[in-house]
Design an enzyme around this catalytic site. Sequence first.
Site, PDB file in Angstrom:
ATOM      1  N   VAL A  65     -33.705  12.772  38.787  1.00 56.06           N
ATOM      2  CA  VAL A  65     -34.941  12.401  38.108  1.00 56.06           C
ATOM      3  C   VAL A  65     -34.663  11.430  36.966  1.00 56.06           C
ATOM      4  O   VAL A  65     -33.683  11.598  36.237  1.00 56.06           O
ATOM      5  CB  VAL A  65     -35.584  13.678  37.503  1.00 56.06           C
ATOM      6  N   CYS A  66     -35.546  10.453  36.812  1.00 56.55           N
ATOM      7  CA  CYS A  66     -35.556   9.606  35.610  1.00 56.55           C
ATOM      8  C   CYS A  66     -37.018   9.349  35.260  1.00 56.55           C
ATOM      9  O   CYS A  66     -37.903  10.070  35.720  1.00 56.55           O
ATOM     10  CB  CYS A  66     -34.766   8.314  35.822  1.00 56.55           C
ATOM     11  N   ARG A  67     -37.297   8.343  34.484  1.00 62.01           N
ATOM     12  CA  ARG A  67     -38.675   8.071  34.075  1.00 62.01           C
ATOM     13  C   ARG A  67     -39.521   7.561  35.232  1.00 62.01           C
ATOM     14  O   ARG A  67     -40.626   8.019  35.460  1.00 62.01           O
ATOM     15  CB  ARG A  67     -38.700   7.055  32.925  1.00 62.01           C
ATOM     16  N   MET A  94     -40.604  10.944  36.208  1.00 62.73           N
ATOM     17  CA  MET A  94     -41.306  11.841  35.294  1.00 62.73           C
ATOM     18  C   MET A  94     -42.682  11.307  34.912  1.00 62.73           C
ATOM     19  O   MET A  94     -43.535  12.066  34.458  1.00 62.73           O
ATOM     20  CB  MET A  94     -40.464  12.096  34.040  1.00 62.73           C
TER      21      MET A  94
END
Length: 106
Positions: A65-67, A94
């Site tokens: 997961v990242c932005r 996210m």
Amino acid sequence: MAKPRNITAEEVLARLDRGDVLQILDVREESEVTRGMIPGAMHIRLPEVEERYEELDPELETVVVCRSGRRSRSACNFLQAKGFTNLLNMSDGMLAWKGELEEYYP
């Protein structure tokens, strides 16, 4: 070798709600994770993944997961090269997460 698959934030949330066991790796920067993380996620900044990837269990299904999905794709590609075979890139990041957030404590 097959490319890591994509998964949406909505699909990750549904799987967690079902009780699926997922290893979640959050590769965002400190300033980003202070806004909250997916409960149970492990935080390893993208620049540190190369030196800390052995903290992860390569046998578990791993959601990265990242932005927005770009850095997580890079982390997936690196982990795949290190022998991880069950990788999922949360492609919408996210920004699309609608589930609960856990406070981050460094």
